[in-house]
Design a protein around this motif. Structure first.
Motif, PDB file in Angstrom:
ATOM      1  N   HIS A  56     -19.184   3.356   6.582  1.00 20.20           N
ATOM      2  CA  HIS A  56     -18.936   1.967   6.138  1.00 20.20           C
ATOM      3  C   HIS A  56     -17.562   1.469   6.589  1.00 20.20           C
ATOM      4  N   ALA A  57     -17.311   1.451   7.887  1.00 22.09           N
ATOM      5  CA  ALA A  57     -16.017   0.932   8.363  1.00 22.09           C
ATOM      6  C   ALA A  57     -15.885  -0.526   7.934  1.00 22.09           C
ATOM      7  N   MET A  58     -14.766  -0.855   7.274  1.00 23.61           N
ATOM      8  CA  MET A  58     -14.567  -2.210   6.744  1.00 23.61           C
ATOM      9  C   MET A  58     -13.227  -2.749   7.207  1.00 23.61           C
ATOM     10  N   TYR A  59     -13.051  -4.077   7.140  1.00 21.81           N
ATOM     11  CA  TYR A  59     -11.757  -4.647   7.490  1.00 21.81           C
ATOM     12  C   TYR A  59     -10.693  -4.113   6.537  1.00 21.81           C
ATOM     13  N   PRO A  60      -9.459  -3.924   7.046  1.00 22.16           N
ATOM     14  CA  PRO A  60      -8.378  -3.506   6.138  1.00 22.16           C
ATOM     15  C   PRO A  60      -7.914  -4.679   5.280  1.00 22.16           C
ATOM     16  N   ILE A  61      -8.799  -5.114   4.404  1.00 23.23           N
ATOM     17  CA  ILE A  61      -8.511  -6.208   3.471  1.00 23.23           C
ATOM     18  C   ILE A  61      -8.785  -5.640   2.089  1.00 23.23           C
ATOM     19  N   GLY A  62      -7.891  -5.913   1.140  1.00 21.07           N
ATOM     20  CA  GLY A  62      -8.147  -5.415  -0.207  1.00 21.07           C
ATOM     21  C   GLY A  62      -7.797  -3.948  -0.373  1.00 21.07           C
ATOM     22  N   SER A  63      -7.231  -3.328   0.664  1.00 19.62           N
ATOM     23  CA  SER A  63      -6.707  -1.946   0.590  1.00 19.62           C
ATOM     24  C   SER A  63      -7.762  -0.930   0.189  1.00 19.62           C
ATOM     25  N   ASN A  64      -8.971  -1.043   0.773  1.00 23.49           N
ATOM     26  CA  ASN A  64     -10.035  -0.164   0.286  1.00 23.49           C
ATOM     27  C   ASN A  64     -10.543   0.899   1.254  1.00 23.49           C
ATOM     28  N   GLY A  65     -10.150   0.870   2.544  1.00 29.59           N
ATOM     29  CA  GLY A  65     -10.737   1.795   3.524  1.00 29.59           C
ATOM     30  C   GLY A  65     -10.579   3.251   3.139  1.00 29.59           C
ATOM     31  N   ALA A  66      -9.349   3.689   2.971  1.00 26.59           N
ATOM     32  CA  ALA A  66      -9.106   5.096   2.627  1.00 26.59           C
ATOM     33  C   ALA A  66      -9.571   5.379   1.199  1.00 26.59           C
ATOM     34  N   SER A  67      -9.353   4.412   0.297  1.00 25.20           N
ATOM     35  CA  SER A  67      -9.730   4.632  -1.113  1.00 25.20           C
ATOM     36  C   SER A  67     -11.228   4.890  -1.237  1.00 25.20           C
ATOM     37  N   GLN A  68     -12.038   4.103  -0.522  1.00 22.16           N
ATOM     38  CA  GLN A  68     -13.490   4.300  -0.637  1.00 22.16           C
ATOM     39  C   GLN A  68     -13.933   5.621  -0.001  1.00 22.16           C
ATOM     40  N   GLY A  98      -0.444   6.928  12.274  1.00 19.64           N
ATOM     41  CA  GLY A  98      -0.744   5.761  11.456  1.00 19.64           C
ATOM     42  C   GLY A  98       0.522   5.238  10.820  1.00 19.64           C
ATOM     43  N   VAL A  99       0.363   4.167  10.087  1.00 21.77           N
ATOM     44  CA  VAL A  99       1.508   3.650   9.314  1.00 21.77           C
ATOM     45  C   VAL A  99       1.080   3.632   7.854  1.00 21.77           C
ATOM     46  N   GLY A 100       1.370   2.535   7.133  1.00 19.89           N
ATOM     47  CA  GLY A 100       1.110   2.572   5.699  1.00 19.89           C
ATOM     48  C   GLY A 100      -0.349   2.339   5.338  1.00 19.89           C
ATOM     49  N   ILE A 101      -0.784   2.983   4.265  1.00 17.82           N
ATOM     50  CA  ILE A 101      -2.053   2.607   3.645  1.00 17.82           C
ATOM     51  C   ILE A 101      -1.823   2.549   2.139  1.00 17.82           C
ATOM     52  N   ASN A 102      -2.703   1.837   1.469  1.00 16.76           N
ATOM     53  CA  ASN A 102      -2.594   1.750   0.018  1.00 16.76           C
ATOM     54  C   ASN A 102      -3.678   2.574  -0.633  1.00 16.76           C
ATOM     55  N   LEU A 103      -3.288   3.303  -1.655  1.00  9.94           N
ATOM     56  CA  LEU A 103      -4.265   4.043  -2.440  1.00  9.94           C
ATOM     57  C   LEU A 103      -4.384   3.339  -3.778  1.00  9.94           C
TER      58      LEU A 103
END
Ligand SMILES: Cc1cc2nc3c(=O)[nH]c(=O)nc-3n(C[C@H](O)[C@H](O)[C@H](O)COP(=O)(O)OP(=O)(O)OC[C@H]3O[C@@H](n4cnc5c(N)ncnc54)[C@H](O)[C@@H]3O)c2cc1C
Length: 425
Positions: free
Chosen positions: A309-321, A40-45
């Motif tokens: 709940h797979a969601m678009y990577p918008i709003g930086s919430n996939g990993a956080s949720q 992977g590359v970057g994700i936001n927490l």
């Protein structure tokens, strides 16, 4: 209580750590890949996820490799600012917002699971599917078929089975056989990292463009002695194809194609082409999600993270949720009167919120201001207030934070999901 987790991604590993912290230590993970590598590359927490990881005792390690985001800015294709807001500690949260390398985070979680739950707690090269319920969640047990790389298989049983097997979840497919492939919105994401000079204050995340074409960049490191920092970028482009092909996170793209699409993107504070040109490798991924489903829990099995709940990577919430799912589930299992009650509490707490985010992301979530600016002033603007008044922009940002659960005061005041050891059933 014995718990089996299918999938050792961010969600599965955090579930294991959360259960252990809540006093439930008979936990085993089954992961299909033969070796967990830092992919992977970057994700936001976001601060609501950093809080949970901090309460799991990982705050110092995150601080060691994450870049604490100071600001989030949205601009148009010309680099003119539409909305800018402080983030993390700068916004008054008690916890930072971090940009991290997904692989680095996954390795930290894996190593901590092995340390706290034992070397046998993660079985690699072991794919789970065909989950069965034997008796009621209280009196019976659940079992899952584990298939090894050589094709042989066996069944393992537990009181609870958690399916954290990602967007292509085999367990979800068993319950929703008609669902088919993830839903594509026509956007292609080109993701990469590049060693270049830092931009703005070196800790800002920017998103430029609109619903048709967009460039996102944020630092994954502070500058080294050479003055260069690792910048994560995502270049998005609306494709004319009818079908994106496979939705794998690791398909390589031709840098020339990406550069061509962004040939005239050059702001005086950010040279988009130089970042794309300096990328070691560019990975291509379609922007896909899944329709919200009516039910996550089936007997003593439940879905978690992208499987739910797979969601678009918008709003930086996939990993956080996924991280918040994990903590909520562990808290419920440790403090409820029965497994059935715990799984219902988990689903009731998490499904409405993640459904709201998934649907909001389909209309660009907090990035909606970018599309409004494009529709109202496609050639750019002198004063954004005459295009989108401040109150309208502020309301879009606030609405998304509310839906995703990270209004600063509310998050700061919310009781912890940690469970005192000894309280667990
Ligand atoms: C290789 C990879 C790279 C990614 N890169 C990025 C990125 O760069 N940026 C970003 O924002 N998000 C990325 N993601 C997605 C992001 O990690 C997730 O959206 C988010 O963290 C939610 O995590 P999750 O644990 O629910 O799902 P995931 O992180 O997808 O983890 C699911 C895990 O389950 C395993 N698995 C799948 N099927 C089975 C099965 N039948 N049995 C056992 N194990 C199974 C997978 O191998 C994986 O390890 C990536 C995911 C993966 C798998």
């Amino acid at each position: 209580m014995k718990v089996i987790i299918v999938g050792a991604g961010i969600g599965g590993l955090t579930t294991a750590l959360s259960l252990e912290a809540a006093g439930i230590t008979d936990v085993t993970l089954y992961e299909s890949v033969g070796e967990l590598r830092p992919l992977g590359v970057g994700i936001n927490l976001l601060p609501h996820a950093v809080r949970e990881l901090t309460e799991l005792g990982l705050g110092e390690q995150l601080k060691g490799f994450g870049v604490a985001t100071s600001t989030l800015s949205y601009t148009n294709r010309l680099g003119q600012t539409i909305w800018s807001e402080p983030r993390g500690l700068d916004a008054g949260y008690r916890w930072p917002q971090y940009s991290v390398h997904r692989g680095q985070l996954q390795m930290l979680l894996r190593d901590t699971v092995l340390e706290r739950l034992g070397a046998d707690s993660i079985h690699l090269g072991a794919s789970g599917d065909d989950v069965q319920q034997h008796g009621t969640p209280e009196d019976g047990c659940s079992s899952v078929r584990i298939t090894l790389a050589d094709g042989s298989s066996y069944r393992v049983s537990a009181d609870v089975i958690v399916a954290a097997d990602g967007i292509h979840s085999a367990v979800r497919r068993q319950h929703y056989p008609e669902e088919g492939a993830p839903v594509w919105n026509g956007l292609i994401l080109w993701r990469g990292t590049a060693r270049v000079a830092p931009f703005l204050d070196g800790r800002t995340m920017i998103m430029a463009g609109d619903a048709f074409q967009k460039f996102v960049a944020y630092p994954l490191s502070l500058p080294d002695e050479d003055g260069l920092a690792t910048i994560n970028f995502i270049a998005e482009y609306r494709s004319d194809d009818a079908d994106p092909g496979v939705s794998s996170w690791n398909r390589s793209a031709d840098p020339a194609t990406v550069l061509e699409r962004f040939a005239d993107w050059d702001f005086d504070w950010l040279d988009v082409r130089s970042i794309i040109g300096a990328a070691e490798e560019i990975l291509e991924y379609p922007m896909v999600d899944r329709d919200p489903i009516p039910q996550w829990t089936f007997g003593a099995q439940t879905l978690l993270g992208d499987a739910a709940h797979a969601m678009y990577p918008i709003g930086s919430n996939g990993a956080s949720q996924a991280i918040i799912d994990a903590r909520t589930l562990a808290n419920a299992l440790a403090t409820s009167g029965s497994i059935a009650e715990a799984l219902q509490r988990y689903e009731d707490a998490r499904k409405p919120r993640t459904t709201a985010i998934t649907l909001s992301n389909r209309s660009m979530g907090p990035e909606h201001v970018m599309q409004l600016a494009y529709e109202r002033a496609p050639q750019g603007f002198d004063d954004i207030d005459t295009v989108i008044p401040f109150a309208e922009r502020a309301e879009i940002a606030e609405r998304y934070k509310k839906a995703a659960g990270f209004i600063p005061d509310e998050l700061n005041a919310r009781p912890s999901l940690s469970v005192e050891r000894g309280v667990a059933r």
